[in-house]
Design an enzyme around this catalytic site. Sequence first.
Site, PDB file in Angstrom:
ATOM      1  N   HIS A  78      41.274  40.214  21.944  1.00 49.70           N
ATOM      2  CA  HIS A  78      41.972  41.196  22.788  1.00 49.70           C
ATOM      3  C   HIS A  78      42.364  40.558  24.118  1.00 49.70           C
ATOM      4  O   HIS A  78      41.831  39.517  24.500  1.00 49.70           O
ATOM      5  CB  HIS A  78      41.072  42.406  23.069  1.00 49.70           C
ATOM      6  N   ASP A  80      42.500  41.900  28.173  1.00 51.56           N
ATOM      7  CA  ASP A  80      41.798  42.986  28.863  1.00 51.56           C
ATOM      8  C   ASP A  80      42.754  44.060  29.392  1.00 51.56           C
ATOM      9  O   ASP A  80      43.834  43.762  29.888  1.00 51.56           O
ATOM     10  CB  ASP A  80      40.956  42.430  30.011  1.00 51.56           C
ATOM     11  N   HIS A 134      41.105  36.667  24.171  1.00 49.74           N
ATOM     12  CA  HIS A 134      39.747  36.158  24.004  1.00 49.74           C
ATOM     13  C   HIS A 134      38.972  37.007  23.008  1.00 49.74           C
ATOM     14  O   HIS A 134      39.390  38.111  22.660  1.00 49.74           O
ATOM     15  CB  HIS A 134      39.034  36.058  25.356  1.00 49.74           C
ATOM     16  N   ARG A 144      23.012  38.080  22.700  1.00 49.60           N
ATOM     17  CA  ARG A 144      23.754  37.645  23.877  1.00 49.60           C
ATOM     18  C   ARG A 144      24.082  38.878  24.717  1.00 49.60           C
ATOM     19  O   ARG A 144      24.363  39.950  24.166  1.00 49.60           O
ATOM     20  CB  ARG A 144      25.047  36.942  23.435  1.00 49.60           C
TER      21      ARG A 144
HETATM   22  C1  OGA Z   1      35.134  42.238  27.450  1.00 41.38           C
HETATM   23  C2  OGA Z   1      34.917  40.805  27.189  1.00 41.38           C
HETATM   24  C3  OGA Z   1      33.436  38.934  27.128  1.00 41.38           C
HETATM   25  C4  OGA Z   1      31.992  38.620  26.929  1.00 41.38           C
HETATM   26  O1  OGA Z   1      34.136  42.963  27.633  1.00 41.38           O
HETATM   27  O2  OGA Z   1      36.315  42.648  27.470  1.00 41.38           O
HETATM   28  O3  OGA Z   1      35.860  40.121  26.937  1.00 41.38           O
HETATM   29  O4  OGA Z   1      31.634  37.472  27.172  1.00 41.38           O
HETATM   30  N1  OGA Z   1      33.671  40.326  27.242  1.00 41.38           N
HETATM   31  O5  OGA Z   1      31.226  39.492  26.514  1.00 41.38           O
HETATM   32 NI    NI Z   2      37.706  41.097  27.358  1.00 44.57          NI
END
Ligand code: OGA
Ligand code: NI
Length: 198
Positions: A78, A80, A134, A144
């Site tokens: 996605h 953001d 990402h 995590r």
């Molecule tokens: C999000 C995201 C990245 C992560 O919450 O939009 O990309 O490292 N998180 O969790």
């Molecule tokens: Ni994100």
Amino acid sequence: MSQQHIPLSVLAEDGSSVDGFVRAVSPLAESLVQILAEELNIKFSYFQHNCSANTCYLRLNRYPTCPFPSKIVGLLPHEDPSFFTIVHQDHIEGLQLMKDGNWISVKPNSQALIVNIGDLFRALSNGVYTSVKHRVIAAEKVERFSVAFFYGPSIDAVIESYATPPLYRKFTFGEYQEQTMKDLKEAGEKVGLSRFLL
Ligand code: OGA
Ligand code: NI
């Protein structure tokens, strides 16, 4: 993956353990937006008018261990839904970003913050600032955690390219969110800003 959205106005008042994070990151976000706006001669008052502690929010991400990490994605690819996002991750690898058609792993560093430009700044800047696709891959043996601070506007905020000719049509943040939900439901993925290309 479990997600929880909490407006910053609530967090700043309840004395919770994330209170310190919000207090540290909020002024950083304010400075960042001023710098990013100034570079393009976009008026800072636009952000003062549309963004506040009620419209920015924190997302707390928890990625449980997964027995089939090659088959299951922790967080779908996605861009953001914000002007930008400030991410703090722990020491576990998982975040990847798309560069030249390949997924690149972001080296985990719990002493650093990651700033992602979101779709809204991409549209406002007419593509000068680029949102990066990402995702988060699942891990087999370790959980995590990450915390993401979304600097975004109210749903009625109008996002319009500052330059001409515009690459994207003018839209409200509410319209963007509606389109994203629709795409997720119908196509199973977030199509994102390309929906608003002219
Ligand atoms: C999000 C995201 C990245 C992560 O919450 O939009 O990309 O490292 N998180 O969790
Ligand atoms: Ni994100």
